[in-house]
Write a protein that holds these residues in place. Structure first.
Motif, mmCIF file in Angstrom:
data_model
loop_
_atom_site.group_PDB
_atom_site.id
_atom_site.type_symbol
_atom_site.label_atom_id
_atom_site.label_comp_id
_atom_site.label_asym_id
_atom_site.label_seq_id
_atom_site.Cartn_x
_atom_site.Cartn_y
_atom_site.Cartn_z
ATOM 1 N N GLY A 137 0.736 -1.330 0.006
ATOM 2 C CA GLY A 137 -0.034 -0.034 -0.068
ATOM 3 C C GLY A 137 0.780 1.292 -0.123
ATOM 4 O O GLY A 137 0.365 2.297 0.380
ATOM 5 N N THR A 138 2.017 0.895 -0.530
ATOM 6 C CA THR A 138 2.875 2.471 -0.379
ATOM 7 C C THR A 138 3.813 2.457 -1.877
ATOM 8 O O THR A 138 3.569 1.634 -2.788
ATOM 9 C CB THR A 138 3.872 2.456 0.870
ATOM 10 N N LEU A 139 4.906 3.187 -1.626
ATOM 11 C CA LEU A 139 5.843 3.259 -2.965
ATOM 12 C C LEU A 139 7.260 3.189 -2.496
ATOM 13 O O LEU A 139 7.564 3.586 -1.278
ATOM 14 C CB LEU A 139 5.491 4.552 -3.657
ATOM 15 N N PRO A 140 7.997 3.087 -3.336
ATOM 16 C CA PRO A 140 9.542 3.135 -2.921
ATOM 17 C C PRO A 140 9.710 4.390 -2.455
ATOM 18 O O PRO A 140 9.289 5.473 -2.599
ATOM 19 C CB PRO A 140 10.287 2.881 -4.343
ATOM 20 N N GLY A 141 10.767 4.434 -1.247
ATOM 21 C CA GLY A 141 11.047 5.778 -0.463
ATOM 22 C C GLY A 141 12.317 6.094 -0.439
ATOM 23 O O GLY A 141 12.685 6.948 0.288
ATOM 24 N N ILE A 142 13.185 5.157 -0.873
ATOM 25 C CA ILE A 142 14.721 5.432 -0.660
ATOM 26 C C ILE A 142 15.326 5.510 -2.224
ATOM 27 O O ILE A 142 16.168 5.335 -2.425
ATOM 28 C CB ILE A 142 15.522 4.429 0.121
ATOM 29 N N GLY A 143 14.554 6.197 -3.038
ATOM 30 C CA GLY A 143 14.866 6.745 -4.396
ATOM 31 C C GLY A 143 14.665 5.562 -5.524
ATOM 32 O O GLY A 143 15.112 6.035 -6.622
ATOM 33 N N GLY A 144 13.770 4.561 -5.033
ATOM 34 C CA GLY A 144 13.648 3.517 -5.962
ATOM 35 C C GLY A 144 12.730 4.146 -7.380
ATOM 36 O O GLY A 144 13.172 3.714 -8.474
ATOM 37 N N SER A 145 12.008 4.897 -7.046
ATOM 38 C CA SER A 145 11.425 5.338 -8.495
ATOM 39 C C SER A 145 12.027 6.354 -9.353
ATOM 40 O O SER A 145 11.936 6.330 -10.598
ATOM 41 C CB SER A 145 9.806 6.191 -8.039
ATOM 42 N N GLN A 146 12.962 6.913 -8.744
ATOM 43 C CA GLN A 146 13.812 7.902 -9.483
ATOM 44 C C GLN A 146 15.066 7.217 -9.917
ATOM 45 O O GLN A 146 15.380 7.251 -11.501
ATOM 46 C CB GLN A 146 14.262 8.957 -8.523
ATOM 47 N N ARG A 147 15.806 6.491 -9.044
ATOM 48 C CA ARG A 147 17.094 5.936 -9.706
ATOM 49 C C ARG A 147 16.594 4.766 -10.698
ATOM 50 O O ARG A 147 17.285 4.769 -11.544
ATOM 51 C CB ARG A 147 17.869 5.333 -8.683
ATOM 52 N N LEU A 148 15.582 3.766 -10.477
ATOM 53 C CA LEU A 148 15.500 2.889 -11.494
ATOM 54 C C LEU A 148 14.985 3.531 -12.643
ATOM 55 O O LEU A 148 15.348 2.681 -13.732
ATOM 56 C CB LEU A 148 14.099 1.878 -10.838
ATOM 57 N N THR A 149 14.364 4.388 -12.807
ATOM 58 C CA THR A 149 13.796 5.024 -14.071
ATOM 59 C C THR A 149 15.054 5.730 -14.694
ATOM 60 O O THR A 149 14.859 5.430 -16.098
ATOM 61 C CB THR A 149 12.784 6.262 -13.639
ATOM 62 N N LYS A 150 15.802 6.251 -14.127
ATOM 63 C CA LYS A 150 17.203 6.768 -14.658
ATOM 64 C C LYS A 150 17.895 5.428 -15.228
ATOM 65 O O LYS A 150 18.499 5.592 -16.416
ATOM 66 C CB LYS A 150 17.867 7.419 -13.893
#
Ligand code: CAA
Length: 259
Positions: A137-150
């Motif tokens: 019920g949440t989302l990545p919080g230590i950079g996952g959505s940002q670093r994985l996308t890059k």
């Protein structure tokens, strides 16, 4: 000497190894563990004996994410005031020495994010990666959505974060999340061969390479090229550039001083 309870810290042959050590919960990243990680990485950055840092876990798990039991009852104010997730990323960003993630088994959620905070990833054939926060019920919080996308692009990052599925080492290598897969039976020996090679180079050169590659992640190409040129020209003021090129011409091994 700092006593650690949730990690182990060891320096040998100019390589500092930080081993995550909460085996009963697959190295889940509790706040006390992350506080120790901040101390350890800061210490290794300052330590003259350390030229390369390796972060690893156990054979079963690098880390299965942030500690769900600890997090479950926290509220916004708890999360924001402690800000361990921000402070951990700041400590990694402040580290100018090469940091290698050596991953066997699970690297999930915060574990996968910790991996992506390192400079590159060496994975055993057994490694499994994922961002399963959506299932909680949440989302990545230590950079996952940002670093994985890059690292892997929007489509793949979106699919991995939205489904929460685990990906194996072969897929992780194919999409560019990790640098190399190494055989499980000689995994750490192979990791130390690679870390040892890097530790043998000029520290001013490896630092500048790290700085230049990281700059590319946030800068437009023209600024990145100018930044790289500045560093390249600056390297000609080091003794190690003179020694490295002289040794090549004299057909011998270089004896770098910046170590
Ligand atoms: N936090 C706390 N405890 C955890 C944990 C976690 N992230 N992951 C595993 N554990 C604990 C389990 O609760 C279990 O404890 P008990 O023996 O006391 O029951 C123990 O570790 C062993 O785990 P399993 O019995 O589940 O082992 P398994 O081999 O059957 O499954 C697994 C392994 C697939 C990794 C499974 O443990 C799992 O799915 N773990 C959670 C993964 C996850 O959701 N991670 C994201 C966390 S949220 C996050 O990280 C947010 C962020 O971005 C900052």
């Amino acid at each position: 000497m700092t006593q650690f309870s949730h990690i182990q810290l060891q320096t040998e042959n100019n390589i500092t190894t930080i081993t995550l050590d909460r085996p009963k919960v697959l190295n889940a990243l509790s706040t006390p563990l992350m506080e120790e990680l901040i101390i350890a990485i800061t210490k290794a950055e300052k330590d003259d004996q350390t030229r390369v840092i390796v972060i690893t876990g156990s054979e079963k798990a690098f880390a299965a994410g942030a500690d769900i039991e600890e997090m479950q009852s926290k509220n916004f104010s708890d999360m924001q005031s402690n800000n361990i997730y921000g402070r951990l990323q700041d400590a990694f960003a402040a580290c100018r020495k090469p940091v290698i993630a050596a991953v066997s088994g699970y690297a999930l959620g915060g574990g996968c994010e910790l991996v992506m905070m390192c400079d590159f990833v060496l994975a055993s054939e057994s490694a499994k990666f994922g961002q399963p926060e959506v299932k909680l019920g949440t989302l990545p919080g230590i950079g996952g959505s940002q670093r994985l996308t890059k690292l892997v692009g929007r489509s793949k990052a979106m699919e991995i974060c939205l489904t929460g599925r685990f990906i194996d080492a072969a897929e992780a290598e194919r999409i560019g999340l990790i640098a190399r897969i190494l055989p499980a039976d000689s995994f750490l020996d192979d990791v130390y061969k690679i870390a040892g090679e890097i530790a043998g180079y000029s520290l001013s050169a490896t630092r500048m390479i790290k700085q230049a590659v990281h700059f590319a992640e946030s800068a437009p190409l023209d600024q990145g090229l100018a930044f790289e040129r500045g560093l390249f020209y600056a390297s000609f003021s080091t003794e190690d550039q003179k020694e490295g090129m002289k040794a090549f011409l004299e057909k011998r091994e270089p004896d770098f001083k910046d170590k």
